[in-house]
Design an enzyme around this catalytic site. Sequence first.
Site, PDB file in Angstrom:
ATOM      1  N   HIS A 190       0.823  -1.210   0.000  1.00  0.00           N
ATOM      2  CA  HIS A 190       0.000   0.000   0.000  1.00  0.00           C
ATOM      3  C   HIS A 190       0.857   1.261   0.000  1.00  0.00           C
ATOM      4  O   HIS A 190       0.411   2.322  -0.426  1.00  0.00           O
ATOM      5  CB  HIS A 190      -0.964  -0.023   1.183  1.00  0.00           C
ATOM      6  CG  HIS A 190      -2.055  -1.039   1.006  1.00  0.00           C
ATOM      7  ND1 HIS A 190      -3.141  -1.128   1.829  1.00  0.00           N
ATOM      8  CD2 HIS A 190      -2.229  -2.010   0.075  1.00  0.00           C
ATOM      9  CE1 HIS A 190      -3.935  -2.122   1.429  1.00  0.00           C
ATOM     10  NE2 HIS A 190      -3.385  -2.677   0.359  1.00  0.00           N
ATOM     11  N   HIS A 442      -0.626 -13.066  -1.727  1.00  0.00           N
ATOM     12  CA  HIS A 442      -2.017 -13.238  -1.267  1.00  0.00           C
ATOM     13  C   HIS A 442      -2.218 -14.664  -0.760  1.00  0.00           C
ATOM     14  O   HIS A 442      -3.152 -14.942  -0.021  1.00  0.00           O
ATOM     15  CB  HIS A 442      -3.001 -12.950  -2.421  1.00  0.00           C
ATOM     16  CG  HIS A 442      -3.195 -11.490  -2.682  1.00  0.00           C
ATOM     17  ND1 HIS A 442      -3.519 -10.988  -3.915  1.00  0.00           N
ATOM     18  CD2 HIS A 442      -3.138 -10.415  -1.862  1.00  0.00           C
ATOM     19  CE1 HIS A 442      -3.647  -9.668  -3.845  1.00  0.00           C
ATOM     20  NE2 HIS A 442      -3.411  -9.302  -2.613  1.00  0.00           N
TER      21      HIS A 442
HETATM   22  C1  HEM Z   1      -5.917  -9.743   4.159  1.00  0.00           C
HETATM   23  C2  HEM Z   1      -4.981  -9.334   3.354  1.00  0.00           C
HETATM   24  C3  HEM Z   1      -5.185  -8.792   1.963  1.00  0.00           C
HETATM   25  C4  HEM Z   1      -6.324  -8.515   1.278  1.00  0.00           C
HETATM   26  C5  HEM Z   1      -7.759  -8.668   1.753  1.00  0.00           C
HETATM   27  C6  HEM Z   1      -5.933  -8.006  -0.021  1.00  0.00           C
HETATM   28  C7  HEM Z   1      -6.814  -7.587  -0.999  1.00  0.00           C
HETATM   29  C8  HEM Z   1      -6.438  -6.968  -2.172  1.00  0.00           C
HETATM   30  C9  HEM Z   1      -7.345  -6.426  -3.147  1.00  0.00           C
HETATM   31  C10 HEM Z   1      -8.862  -6.464  -3.049  1.00  0.00           C
HETATM   32  C11 HEM Z   1      -6.614  -5.895  -4.142  1.00  0.00           C
HETATM   33  C12 HEM Z   1      -7.132  -5.222  -5.417  1.00  0.00           C
HETATM   34  C13 HEM Z   1      -7.531  -6.311  -6.398  1.00  0.00           C
HETATM   35  C14 HEM Z   1      -7.894  -5.779  -7.767  1.00  0.00           C
HETATM   36  O1  HEM Z   1      -8.993  -5.288  -7.913  1.00  0.00           O
HETATM   37  O2  HEM Z   1      -7.086  -5.877  -8.689  1.00  0.00           O
HETATM   38  C15 HEM Z   1      -5.230  -6.079  -3.803  1.00  0.00           C
HETATM   39  C16 HEM Z   1      -4.181  -5.615  -4.545  1.00  0.00           C
HETATM   40  C17 HEM Z   1      -2.874  -5.878  -4.256  1.00  0.00           C
HETATM   41  N1  HEM Z   1      -2.389  -6.635  -3.217  1.00  0.00           N
HETATM   42 FE1  HEM Z   1      -3.471  -7.396  -1.700  1.00  0.00          FE
HETATM   43  N2  HEM Z   1      -4.576  -8.017  -0.112  1.00  0.00           N
HETATM   44  C18 HEM Z   1      -4.075  -8.495   1.074  1.00  0.00           C
HETATM   45  C19 HEM Z   1      -2.745  -8.710   1.389  1.00  0.00           C
HETATM   46  C20 HEM Z   1      -1.699  -8.520   0.517  1.00  0.00           C
HETATM   47  C21 HEM Z   1      -0.345  -8.918   0.745  1.00  0.00           C
HETATM   48  C22 HEM Z   1       0.139  -9.658   1.983  1.00  0.00           C
HETATM   49  C23 HEM Z   1       0.382  -8.532  -0.346  1.00  0.00           C
HETATM   50  C24 HEM Z   1       1.856  -8.705  -0.643  1.00  0.00           C
HETATM   51  C25 HEM Z   1       2.770  -9.020   0.220  1.00  0.00           C
HETATM   52  C26 HEM Z   1      -0.524  -7.896  -1.260  1.00  0.00           C
HETATM   53  C27 HEM Z   1      -0.176  -7.361  -2.481  1.00  0.00           C
HETATM   54  C28 HEM Z   1      -1.041  -6.701  -3.318  1.00  0.00           C
HETATM   55  C29 HEM Z   1      -0.612  -5.936  -4.469  1.00  0.00           C
HETATM   56  C30 HEM Z   1       0.831  -5.750  -4.951  1.00  0.00           C
HETATM   57  C31 HEM Z   1      -1.757  -5.387  -5.025  1.00  0.00           C
HETATM   58  C32 HEM Z   1      -1.810  -4.407  -6.199  1.00  0.00           C
HETATM   59  C33 HEM Z   1      -1.551  -2.985  -5.673  1.00  0.00           C
HETATM   60  C34 HEM Z   1      -1.803  -1.926  -6.732  1.00  0.00           C
HETATM   61  O3  HEM Z   1      -0.862  -1.585  -7.461  1.00  0.00           O
HETATM   62  O4  HEM Z   1      -2.940  -1.438  -6.825  1.00  0.00           O
HETATM   63  N3  HEM Z   1      -1.781  -7.916  -0.711  1.00  0.00           N
HETATM   64  N4  HEM Z   1      -5.158  -6.767  -2.616  1.00  0.00           N
END
Ligand code: HEM
Length: 696
Positions: A190, A442
Amino acid sequence: MQCESKMACRRGIVLIAGLSLICHALSLKVSTGYHIVHNEQLQPQHNYGSFKYLQGIPPYLIGNALPTSSAPQNPFSLAPNPQSPYGYSFPMPGQANCGRPPAFCEKTSYRSLDGSCNNLQRPELGEANSRYGRLLTPKYADGISAPPRSITGNELPSARLVSVVAFGEEDVPDPQFTLHNMQWGQIMTHDMSMQAGGTQSKKHPTQCCTDDGRLVGLDTAHKTCFAIIVPPHDPAYSQVGTECLNFVRTLTDRDANCQYTGGPAEQLTVVTSYLDLSLVYGNSIEQNRDIREFQGGRMIVEERNGAKWLPLSRNITGDCDAVDPNEVCYRSGDVRVNQNPGLALLQTVLLREHNRIADHLAALNPHYDDRTLFQEARKINIAQYQHINYYEWLPIFLGAENMLKNRLIYKAPGGSYVNDYDPSIDPSVLNEHATAAFRYFHSQIEGRLDLLSELRSVLGSLTLSDWFNRPGILEVGDNFDSLSRGHATQPEELTDINFDRQIKHFLFRRNAPFGSDLRSLDIQRNRDHGLASYNDMREFCGFARAHSWEDFADLISPQIIQNLKSLYDSHEDVDLTVGGSLEAHVAGALAGPTFLCILTEQFYRTRVGDRFFFENGDKNTGFTTDQLAELRKASMARLLCDNGNNIASMQPQAFKTVSGSNPIVPCSNIPAVDLTKWIDQKPYTAAEHSVHFGKK
Ligand code: HEM
């Protein structure tokens, strides 16, 4: 020097020619040419034979509902409140910088809030509201922006179908790493990027599917719609008749007010690329103003029930899935703050850490004004955070040896500087990183969150999908500390092909029987952003290009390849997000070789392209050697101890599970950064406003 991968050549990395990737389980020996690859173990195998829709329901390839409507629609008009710096991740009209440099750069020893002027030669690099970077040219079906199709001309298989067939949902706890390890990754994510036009967890104002999961007609769907089609006989959604999952395309430089030059579309990211705690401080002066106290250098905190919390949102029912308007819903530097309890917890920890430092500095340096206290506390908070990122967290993911070899970390003793800033390096977050490689983690998400006492006995647990967008649970009783101890004790899910059911069928369900599927979103987003294929990226990273399905067997097990074969028309069609997540891991790392290549490249750029990186010895922007030696004592454990409500003990390595070599000890035994090294004898002068770089 022999360069075997294009990327390594550009970076001047010396490769160890002929180093072999040995797949024991497969008894294969393959020359990779990529020097960080070592021996590895294959991931657990899965039996997918029971999935009904692979049996007798041709066609297996379900379309991706590409709307054909060309009615002019302005995606910026979707912003719910264009006046607010918060809410959704829409850059305001005219706000997307798209790589435009700011009018001038202030000469200052502190980072800007929006990331501009970090690079003085190209002040726009890494700033908020600009384009993602890219390693390989996009693969749009029309060469401009349409999502890719199979090389056969057919549509690609439904992202949901791929999610269910190629990925599992088994609950396999990681023997080594804790849930804070996963949660910190989301913090870093984030901080680094946020796709423009998304709402993350709140219901999107653009509806490509109706509330009961029916596809909105293509003639009426908004042009940004790219709904995920749910195949019949889906294990979850078929029970409630859901035909599609909402999906809205990311805004690009073609949609925004950029100088669009006619090439392929590039997506916009609305936060700074740097690891600069923008999620705590905001990504602009306006966002920062709304969360800063302007007294004693502090950020706004609100006292409730004797503890200090993030300030409340100004639009509680809009920003959270609040049942009533008096529910707790936070405001911070990042709109995603409320998405899940562990995330809101760490955002609170980092905010409290800022105020803890500011209060100490104010006592040590009574002559400092609010601005100096704010900037100095921010600088220390970011430096500690960068130290934890590079020396405690990243080695777990990328492997310490790999990081040392690729100059992402150094064995620098005490207070010695590492002067590796390179203004020719573009620190922008790579699309391949944010949209494919980093999302692999994820897989670490756990759907059950344990609440633990000081003695580490289980007091209860939370089900993740009950608490998406409802962070108020943190303020109930002792939950804040209990969840923090829980995340430091409970194992994360193993980094593998399994994705927890809570995010695979129940994501953001909002009291409905089912929600969305994060793995499907990841795959669809890969296509939305037109990422180069898995095969292209393999080649780019120095591995042999596959000319048949069988050629993938150097990095992916034959059984998994069979699954892929049942989904895609051709091996050339395999999405990067999919292929990269199915590779066997490199020894000592939590990813396979192709993702490791992308992640290593990203975190090299993020470090070397940051003029303010904490180890740099620049006399205007850096720390003294005494201060640097202190900053190197910062740890996740100490951060949790110092910023809980009343946490008394922790294991020194909080990303690692408790063990004989990592026992729980009193917090007072965990090394702390001594802030007396920041006592400043000379009165502060604000001379730094006087000089400007560039045009004024
Ligand atoms: C409970 C934990 C988490 C939830 C519920 C979550 C949920 C989400 C959601 C809903 C998206 C946007 C999906 C889309 O519409 O394309 C997203 C994007 C992303 N998530 Fe997670 N995430 C979690 C944890 C993590 C973790 C642990 C990582 C990496 C170590 C991660 C890396 C990313 C990345 C790189 C993006 C794209 C960011 C961007 O450039 O917009 N997330 N995640």
